[in-house]
Enzyme design. Structure first.
Site, PDB file in Angstrom:
ATOM      1  N   HIS A 306      48.123  44.411  42.765  1.00  0.00           N
ATOM      2  CA  HIS A 306      49.295  45.457  42.917  1.00  0.00           C
ATOM      3  C   HIS A 306      49.367  45.862  44.562  1.00  0.00           C
ATOM      4  O   HIS A 306      48.143  45.984  45.171  1.00  0.00           O
ATOM      5  CB  HIS A 306      49.120  46.980  42.143  1.00  0.00           C
ATOM      6  N   ASP A 363      51.791  46.069  33.993  1.00  0.00           N
ATOM      7  CA  ASP A 363      52.581  45.164  33.613  1.00  0.00           C
ATOM      8  C   ASP A 363      51.721  44.195  32.342  1.00  0.00           C
ATOM      9  O   ASP A 363      52.178  43.429  31.525  1.00  0.00           O
ATOM     10  CB  ASP A 363      53.356  44.025  34.360  1.00  0.00           C
TER      11      ASP A 363
HETATM   12  N1  ACO Z   1      46.830  36.430  41.190  1.00  0.00           N
HETATM   13  C1  ACO Z   1      45.891  35.507  42.136  1.00  0.00           C
HETATM   14  N2  ACO Z   1      45.799  35.828  43.629  1.00  0.00           N
HETATM   15  C2  ACO Z   1      46.248  36.878  43.877  1.00  0.00           C
HETATM   16  C3  ACO Z   1      47.004  37.743  42.803  1.00  0.00           C
HETATM   17  C4  ACO Z   1      47.286  37.237  41.559  1.00  0.00           C
HETATM   18  N3  ACO Z   1      48.076  38.083  40.655  1.00  0.00           N
HETATM   19  N4  ACO Z   1      47.555  38.749  43.665  1.00  0.00           N
HETATM   20  C5  ACO Z   1      47.200  38.763  44.880  1.00  0.00           C
HETATM   21  N5  ACO Z   1      46.295  37.584  44.904  1.00  0.00           N
HETATM   22  C6  ACO Z   1      45.554  37.080  46.096  1.00  0.00           C
HETATM   23  C7  ACO Z   1      46.630  36.691  47.311  1.00  0.00           C
HETATM   24  O1  ACO Z   1      46.672  35.590  47.228  1.00  0.00           O
HETATM   25  C8  ACO Z   1      45.614  37.145  48.388  1.00  0.00           C
HETATM   26  O2  ACO Z   1      44.681  35.891  48.545  1.00  0.00           O
HETATM   27  P1  ACO Z   1      43.994  35.686  50.004  1.00  0.00           P
HETATM   28  O3  ACO Z   1      43.145  36.746  50.415  1.00  0.00           O
HETATM   29  O4  ACO Z   1      43.161  34.362  49.556  1.00  0.00           O
HETATM   30  O5  ACO Z   1      45.308  35.029  50.607  1.00  0.00           O
HETATM   31  C9  ACO Z   1      44.963  38.318  48.033  1.00  0.00           C
HETATM   32  O6  ACO Z   1      44.763  38.338  46.681  1.00  0.00           O
HETATM   33  C10 ACO Z   1      45.544  39.717  48.309  1.00  0.00           C
HETATM   34  O7  ACO Z   1      46.761  39.887  47.903  1.00  0.00           O
HETATM   35  P2  ACO Z   1      48.079  40.245  48.695  1.00  0.00           P
HETATM   36  O8  ACO Z   1      48.639  39.207  49.082  1.00  0.00           O
HETATM   37  O9  ACO Z   1      47.494  41.358  49.610  1.00  0.00           O
HETATM   38  O10 ACO Z   1      48.752  41.140  47.460  1.00  0.00           O
HETATM   39  P3  ACO Z   1      50.086  41.625  47.863  1.00  0.00           P
HETATM   40  O11 ACO Z   1      50.173  43.123  48.116  1.00  0.00           O
HETATM   41  O12 ACO Z   1      50.972  40.980  48.996  1.00  0.00           O
HETATM   42  O13 ACO Z   1      50.835  41.540  46.624  1.00  0.00           O
HETATM   43  C11 ACO Z   1      51.477  41.680  44.192  1.00  0.00           C
HETATM   44  C12 ACO Z   1      50.800  42.427  45.367  1.00  0.00           C
HETATM   45  C13 ACO Z   1      52.780  41.116  44.548  1.00  0.00           C
HETATM   46  C14 ACO Z   1      51.590  42.573  43.103  1.00  0.00           C
HETATM   47  C15 ACO Z   1      50.272  40.423  43.975  1.00  0.00           C
HETATM   48  O14 ACO Z   1      49.310  40.911  43.638  1.00  0.00           O
HETATM   49  C16 ACO Z   1      51.082  39.550  42.639  1.00  0.00           C
HETATM   50  O15 ACO Z   1      51.980  38.805  42.958  1.00  0.00           O
HETATM   51  N6  ACO Z   1      50.844  39.828  41.278  1.00  0.00           N
HETATM   52  C17 ACO Z   1      51.218  39.153  40.242  1.00  0.00           C
HETATM   53  C18 ACO Z   1      52.712  39.498  39.902  1.00  0.00           C
HETATM   54  C19 ACO Z   1      52.608  40.878  39.303  1.00  0.00           C
HETATM   55  O16 ACO Z   1      51.912  41.256  38.476  1.00  0.00           O
HETATM   56  N7  ACO Z   1      53.497  42.015  39.800  1.00  0.00           N
HETATM   57  C20 ACO Z   1      53.783  43.413  39.086  1.00  0.00           C
HETATM   58  C21 ACO Z   1      53.176  44.302  39.974  1.00  0.00           C
HETATM   59  S1  ACO Z   1      53.293  45.923  39.279  1.00  0.00           S
HETATM   60  C22 ACO Z   1      55.063  46.513  39.265  1.00  0.00           C
HETATM   61  O17 ACO Z   1      55.760  45.807  40.064  1.00  0.00           O
HETATM   62  C23 ACO Z   1      55.204  47.404  38.264  1.00  0.00           C
END
Ligand code: ACO
Length: 434
Positions: A306, A363
């Site tokens: 998140h 979610d």
């Molecule tokens: N699966 C695998 N790896 C992940 C995930 C995931 N779901 N989420 C983050 N990461 C990784 C990133 O690739 C990154 O890896 P790195 O350090 O090796 O580059 C690290 O974790 C940090 O993540 P961020 O890029 O800082 O996460 P960001 O804040 O940009 O994104 C988000 C948040 C969009 C929710 C992301 O976690 C994601 O895409 N999750 C899956 C989609 C999802 O469930 N969305 C619903 C959110 S809740 C809502 O909107 C009500």
């Protein structure tokens, strides 16, 4: 200025006040920046921009805190119905018994759609996405319900809010019924908010649907935990539209459109899509987790992580328990739900997810709950919209009640061509666009 931020520009120094919220969040008030310096700030995506001061919802992403009007959701989830929480969010305090009864009566009395309005459903093709129907029909409500034009004080706003919250549930169920070619089911005046929705969704003329207490409780929690989440994409959209003095229904209809996108309200659908894909491809959970960790083809574990919550999503903790209770009570044997549990367990014990502080978000379990209740996939985002309605209404009200409110009008840094001249048609020899 005792507490001020200073900036140096072209050899001159300027001071801007630092303001502090009730939870000690600090912000630099730059409202006079352009007038004093001729500069604006640039913050694509608004990651560092406070667009308003609001007293509705507080989030501390690091500590995993979410409070509506100062009350933690954990407290509300155990003690309140969605309807009580909606009133709290809209009017700023917990409803008294009289408030609750009045609002419940208003909701019940507003549940039926105008007979003329029902004709609109015939105009949509059966394959129409329910979110398209929902946003269009909320706008249509303003044509049928004069309450919205009269909403100006707490009493008339309460009536308009009840009309919107009540009818949005009837519209959502009607959109589903028309998409499966079944007759629309009328609301029942003896049923409460959540039961009435389930009745309109799942009853048929020859058989009444009777939800169990656990199903009702789980859906009540689902709505309650989606009721507000401060300045996200759809809520900011509602405020933007409201700032032009657009009516409550039109503003909330715009919120539905913003929520529709897969980056916002569509994530719970993505969780089920992911589980379906794993099942159909026949790969193991271990192999899928490996693909996620290797970032193979950009594969992500949907429903994990998140932007704001870096510790855990407090909503998912509550929903996880509700999902477990629901599955046990319904004695559901669904391989996809088993798979979701196996996948979550694997990720929560894996260093990749532990190190990055990736936990299930709201979610992950909401998709499981909706599926167990029998809500079809194309209705998931609609369910989110029903739950988010109180938050949108409260944000509309906050804008409406602000005597100093101005129309929202951000600025931009222009990066297009400079001082071009018009070219006659025959001289336009540009390469093809595609
Ligand atoms: N699966 C695998 N790896 C992940 C995930 C995931 N779901 N989420 C983050 N990461 C990784 C990133 O690739 C990154 O890896 P790195 O350090 O090796 O580059 C690290 O974790 C940090 O993540 P961020 O890029 O800082 O996460 P960001 O804040 O940009 O994104 C988000 C948040 C969009 C929710 C992301 O976690 C994601 O895409 N999750 C899956 C989609 C999802 O469930 N969305 C619903 C959110 S809740 C809502 O909107 C009500």
């Amino acid at each position: 200025m005792s507490n001020a931020a200073r900036i140096e520009l072209d050899g001159k120094s300027y001071e801007f006040p630092v303001v502090e919220g009730t939870e000690h969040e600090k912000a630099i008030d730059i409202s006079k920046l352009r007038a004093q310096t001729g500069h604006i700030t640039l913050d694509d995506g608004y990651g560092n921009t406070g667009s308003c001061a609001s007293s509705i919802t507080y989030i501390d992403g690091d500590a995993g805190i979410l409070r509506y009007r100062g009350i933690p959701i954990e407290d509300l989830a155990g003690k309140c119905s969605f309807v009580e929480v909606a009133w709290l969010i809209i009017f700023g305090r917990l409803p008294t018994l009289a408030d609750r009864d009045r609002f419940t009566d208003l909701l019940t009395e507003s549940s039926r759609l105008d007979e003329n309005m029902k004709k609109h459903f015939d105009g949509f093709p059966t394959y129409a996405p329910p979110m398209a129907i929902l946003s269009a029909m909320i706008n249509t409500l303003s044509a049928h319900n004069e309450e919205v034009w009269e909403a100006h004080d707490d009493k008339s706003i309460e009536i308009a809010a009840a009309v919107l919250m009540s009818k949005v549930r009837t519209i959502a169920a009607a959109a589903y019924k028309s998409s499966i070619g079944e007759p629309l089911v009328y609301p029942r005046y003896d049923l409460k908010y959540v039961e009435n929705f389930l009745h309109m969704m799942f009853s048929v003329p020859y058989r009444n649907y009777e939800p169990s207490e656990t199903v009702t409780k789980a859906l009540n929690l689902f709505f309650l935990l989606h009721a507000d989440h401060e300045q996200n994409c759809s809520t900011s959209t509602v405020r933007m539209v409201a700032s032009s003095k657009a009516n409550m229904f039109a503003s909330c209809s715009a919120g539905v459109c913003a929520l529709w996108g897969p980056l916002h309200g569509g994530a719970n659908v993505a969780v089920i899509d992911m589980l379906q894909e794993i099942q159909e491809s026949g790969i193991s959970v271990k192999e899928y987790v490996r693909k996620v960790k290797d970032k193979e083809d950009g594969v992500k574990l949907m429903g994990f992580g998140h932007r704001v919550y870096r510790n855990f999503d407090p909503r998912s903790k509550i929903l996880k328990q509700a999902a477990e209770e629901l599955l046990t009570e319904m004695n559901i044997s669904d391989p996809m739900l088993d798979l979701s549990q196996e996948l979550a367990d694997a990720a929560l014990n894996d260093d990749y997810f532990i190190e990055r502080k990736l936990y299930p978000n709201v979610d992950y379990y909401s998709g499981v709950i909706l599926r167990a209740i029998g809500i079809p996939l194309n209705m998931f985002t609609v369910m989110f919209a029903i739950g988010r309605m109180p938050g949108w209404i409260a944000n509309w009200k906050e804008i409406h009640d602000d005597p100093q409110g101005r129309i929202y009008r951000p600025r931009q840094v222009y990066t297009g061509p400079v001082n071009q001249t018009w070219v006659p048609k025959e001289e336009r020899t540009y390469p093809p666009l595609y």
